[in-house]
Motif scaffolding. Structure first.
Motif, mmCIF file in Angstrom:
data_model
loop_
_atom_site.group_PDB
_atom_site.id
_atom_site.type_symbol
_atom_site.label_atom_id
_atom_site.label_comp_id
_atom_site.label_asym_id
_atom_site.label_seq_id
_atom_site.Cartn_x
_atom_site.Cartn_y
_atom_site.Cartn_z
ATOM 1 N N TRP A 19 15.144 21.361 9.729
ATOM 2 C CA TRP A 19 14.436 21.270 8.447
ATOM 3 C C TRP A 19 14.300 19.819 8.020
ATOM 4 C CZ3 TRP A 19 16.272 18.700 4.302
ATOM 5 C CH2 TRP A 19 17.630 18.386 4.328
ATOM 6 N N GLU A 20 15.232 18.945 8.503
ATOM 7 C CA GLU A 20 15.214 17.553 8.062
ATOM 8 C C GLU A 20 13.928 16.847 8.468
ATOM 9 O OE1 GLU A 20 18.697 15.707 9.629
ATOM 10 O OE2 GLU A 20 20.063 17.051 8.585
ATOM 11 N N ILE A 21 13.361 17.234 9.602
ATOM 12 C CA ILE A 21 12.142 16.560 10.040
ATOM 13 C C ILE A 21 10.973 16.961 9.154
ATOM 14 C CG2 ILE A 21 11.265 18.214 11.765
ATOM 15 C CD1 ILE A 21 10.985 15.710 13.645
ATOM 16 N N GLU A 22 10.956 18.222 8.681
ATOM 17 C CA GLU A 22 9.914 18.651 7.751
ATOM 18 C C GLU A 22 10.071 17.939 6.413
ATOM 19 O OE1 GLU A 22 7.431 20.406 8.510
ATOM 20 O OE2 GLU A 22 7.998 21.343 10.407
ATOM 21 N N SER A 23 11.322 17.829 5.960
ATOM 22 C CA SER A 23 11.589 17.114 4.716
ATOM 23 C C SER A 23 11.187 15.653 4.850
ATOM 24 C CB SER A 23 13.076 17.233 4.366
ATOM 25 O OG SER A 23 13.387 16.470 3.228
ATOM 26 N N GLY A 24 11.476 15.088 6.041
ATOM 27 C CA GLY A 24 11.116 13.696 6.284
ATOM 28 C C GLY A 24 9.620 13.456 6.246
ATOM 29 N N TYR A 25 8.844 14.401 6.786
ATOM 30 C CA TYR A 25 7.391 14.249 6.790
ATOM 31 C C TYR A 25 6.835 14.129 5.382
ATOM 32 C CZ TYR A 25 6.861 15.283 11.801
ATOM 33 O OH TYR A 25 6.894 15.230 13.165
ATOM 34 N N LYS A 26 7.418 14.862 4.438
ATOM 35 C CA LYS A 26 6.939 14.797 3.065
ATOM 36 C C LYS A 26 7.103 13.384 2.505
ATOM 37 C CE LYS A 26 7.899 19.662 2.018
ATOM 38 N NZ LYS A 26 8.685 20.597 1.189
ATOM 39 N N SER A 27 8.237 12.759 2.790
ATOM 40 C CA SER A 27 8.466 11.392 2.318
ATOM 41 C C SER A 27 7.587 10.407 3.069
ATOM 42 C CB SER A 27 9.941 11.017 2.490
ATOM 43 O OG SER A 27 10.771 11.812 1.679
ATOM 44 N N ILE A 28 7.441 10.607 4.374
ATOM 45 C CA ILE A 28 6.623 9.700 5.179
ATOM 46 C C ILE A 28 5.196 9.673 4.654
ATOM 47 C CG2 ILE A 28 5.565 9.417 7.463
ATOM 48 C CD1 ILE A 28 8.295 10.455 8.594
ATOM 49 N N LYS A 29 4.651 10.840 4.367
ATOM 50 C CA LYS A 29 3.274 10.897 3.869
ATOM 51 C C LYS A 29 3.158 10.276 2.484
ATOM 52 C CE LYS A 29 2.054 14.829 6.759
ATOM 53 N NZ LYS A 29 1.716 16.265 6.850
ATOM 54 N N ARG A 30 4.256 10.289 1.744
ATOM 55 C CA ARG A 30 4.265 9.616 0.438
ATOM 56 C C ARG A 30 4.117 8.099 0.621
ATOM 57 N NH1 ARG A 30 4.860 6.153 -2.589
ATOM 58 N NH2 ARG A 30 6.147 5.927 -4.452
ATOM 59 N N LEU B 63 0.831 -1.203 0.000
ATOM 60 C CA LEU B 63 0.000 0.000 0.000
ATOM 61 C C LEU B 63 0.867 1.254 0.000
ATOM 62 C CD1 LEU B 63 -2.755 -1.000 2.608
ATOM 63 C CD2 LEU B 63 -2.899 -1.096 0.114
ATOM 64 N N GLY B 64 2.033 1.171 0.654
ATOM 65 C CA GLY B 64 2.940 2.308 0.690
ATOM 66 C C GLY B 64 3.702 2.527 -0.604
ATOM 67 N N LEU B 65 3.640 1.525 -1.498
ATOM 68 C CA LEU B 65 4.359 1.645 -2.771
ATOM 69 C C LEU B 65 3.603 2.514 -3.773
ATOM 70 C CD1 LEU B 65 5.345 -2.102 -3.299
ATOM 71 C CD2 LEU B 65 6.745 -0.303 -2.304
ATOM 72 N N ARG B 66 2.340 2.694 -3.546
ATOM 73 C CA ARG B 66 1.502 3.418 -4.498
ATOM 74 C C ARG B 66 0.981 4.690 -3.848
ATOM 75 N NH1 ARG B 66 2.921 -0.962 -6.536
ATOM 76 N NH2 ARG B 66 1.778 -2.174 -8.095
ATOM 77 N N GLU B 67 0.864 5.739 -4.618
ATOM 78 C CA GLU B 67 0.326 6.994 -4.116
ATOM 79 C C GLU B 67 -1.163 6.830 -3.798
ATOM 80 O OE1 GLU B 67 1.588 9.969 -3.528
ATOM 81 O OE2 GLU B 67 3.505 10.115 -4.596
#
Length: 523
Positions: free
Chosen positions: A448-459, A199-203
């Protein structure tokens, strides 16, 4: 000669961005020393021209750093920033045709490549130093010399090594999760984790649709249906999910800790992120679907995390939901308890929403340092106005914060003038609080890394419209795990192939998810 320029930019940028007052990619582009470089060899035009090559070089690096595909975006950006134009050496903003001809006809092919390489290098070095960057730099392994080392790993070598490491890591990490099912179940428990990874592989893929696709793509004989998958997850309590997550991360840390490149001690960042706004009826869930951080009229689930930042691999150490009525002190204390069990923590970075004297006192009582932006109240605004009148860029002062019952927390307030700000009043200044002096202020850029990380996590998150709090949190926690696996695999690949660790990943998130996809039996 162009290769020498690329090498010099790499060396200069790495040193420049380490300075605590150098917090702007654009300032570096303007300050980059170019007087020694012979541009004539890369200039196809003969005779006099309106724009010098060194000026155009800076302009196109700016364009590459922002990732603009067309000259129009660059022109519009420059037209709104006369000070930047002056710093770049532009008396007037070039028109679109001039910029297009300069890039395609005036610059040599080698010189265009140098511009692209220089921009990527600047972004990577700025990012490694905790400086905000206009865009994420390309995921490629930087060269460590004037010429590309023949032994440098190519893309296939990277992927081969990543495949081996991902296979090993997944076998180490995923067994930490358990559904506590009875013996003799027809569908193996691993199929549930395989489906969640799928499920995490697909948007934006939900469980029902994902389960149907997974049935056809998986090599397993039996796979769970979407509703069965959700029912099993709903049986897990928040505390059980968190405990499994921490066990999985501890296993991940043990793997990366065996490398010399892993920094087990250091800096953590604590922050809160929110899910997409909830638009349905939240009756009965008011304590779970709470307001947004920006205090809008919208509602959303909120999750808090503690993550390694700085020179360490950015693994999410723990995650927890945020409920209505919980204090920031409870949240920070809880997450720090987890973090300090896993790693040695020196410094804690937080956003201004954690501007609380009780939070700061608790961190100090643990013997830890902190850096937190302060919300500007009347006294801070007045001080900033005085600094502006004196044209003073930096100011420090001690402050006692009242804890109650005649108890006080002692901290240091640091006023710092922002560079390239559009404000012309006291809002030019930011105010930070720290208990270890101004030397730690530079480290705040790592947050800033945690904000950048959130973008990937939500992906990596599966989609759902469910109001079930446990299910929602599990989806977020599992996405945090996939993100942490990606960053750990990247460190292990770099350590194995180069013996070094560049903070900017050489293995992309998509690479890792594709390899995990193969691990689930659908590749």
């Amino acid at each position: 000669m162009a290769r020498k320029l690329e090498s010099d930019i790499r060396i200069v940028s790495q040193t420049w961005f380490r300075h605590d007052r150098h917090e702007s990619v654009e300032n570096f582009i303007c300050a980059l020393p170019l007087t020694y470089f012979e541009f004539d060899a890369h200039d196809r035009y003969a005779g006099s021209t309106h724009y010098e090559m060194n000026t155009l070089f800076r302009v196109f690096i700016l364009k590459e750093c922002h990732g603009w595909d067309h000259e129009t975006a660059l022109i519009e950006y420059l037209e709104c920033r006369p000070v930047l134009c002056e710093q770049l050496g532009l008396e007037s903003v070039p028109d679109q045709s001039t910029l297009w001809r300069s890039w395609h006809e005036r610059f040599t092919t080698e010189f265009r490549s140098t511009v692209e390489t220089a921009a990527r290098t600047i972004l990577i070095k700025a990012q490694d130093a905790g400086v905000a960057v206009p865009r994420e730099p390309e995921r490629c392994l930087p060269c460590h010399g004037d010429e590309k080392d023949e032994s440098s790993p190519d893309d296939q070598a990277l992927l081969n090594e990543a495949a081996t490491i991902t296979d090993h890591v997944s076998h180490v990490v995923f067994p930490a999760f358990s559904l506590n099912r009875g013996d003799g179940c027809a569908i193996h428990e691993n199929a549930y984790w395989d489906l969640q990874t799928y499920l995490g592989l697909r948007e934006r893929l939900a469980a029902n649709e994902g389960a149907r696709s997974f049935t056809y793509e998986s090599t397993r004989n039996r796979t769970p249906l979407g509703h069965a998958h959700r029912e099993q997850i709903r049986e897990l309590s928040i505390s059980e999910i968190r405990e499994m997550y921490r066990q999985a991360v501890n296993r991940l840390l043990s793997e990366v800790a065996e490398t010399e490149q892993f920094f087990r001690a250091g800096i953590v960042a604590i922050d809160i992120t929110e899910a997409d706004p909830f638009t349905g009826d939240r009756t009965g869930h008011e304590d779970e679907i709470i307001g947004t951080k920006e205090k809008t009229d919208e509602y959303a689930h909120q999750w808090a995390t503690v993550q390694l930042v700085g020179n360490a691999v950015p693994i999410v150490l723990d995650a927890r939901p945020v409920r209505k009525g919980e204090s920031r002190l409870e949240i920070v204390e809880d997450l720090l308890d987890s973090a300090e069990e896993m790693v040695h923590v020196d410094n804690v970075l937080m956003d201004r929403e954690f501007d609380s004297q009780h939070v700061l006192e608790m961190i100090s009582q643990r013997g830890l340092s902190y850096v937190v932006p302060k919300r500007m109240q009347t006294s801070e605004k007045a001080q900033a106005k005085r600094l502006l009148q004196r044209d003073q860029a930096r100011y420090e002062t001690d402050r006692k914060l009242h804890l109650g019952k005649n108890e006080w927390h002692e901290t240091t307030l640091i006023y710092r003038r922002k560079e390239n700000t559009e404000h012309d009043d006291h809002w030019q200044y930011s105010v930070f609080m720290t208990n270890r002096g101004s030397g730690h202020l530079t480290e705040y850029g790592y947050r800033w890394e945690i904000e950048s990380g959130y973008k990937s996590i939500k992906r990596f998150m599966a989609a759902t419209t469910s109001k079930d709090f446990g299910l929602r949190f599990f989806y977020f926690a599992f996405a945090c795990l996939l993100y942490s696996i990606w960053r750990a695999v990247d460190l292990l690949v770099q350590a194995e192939l180069t013996g070094e660790y560049e903070h900017s990943p050489v293995i992309t998130a998509d690479n890792t998810l594709t390899l995990l996809k193969k691990e689930t039996g659908i590749g």
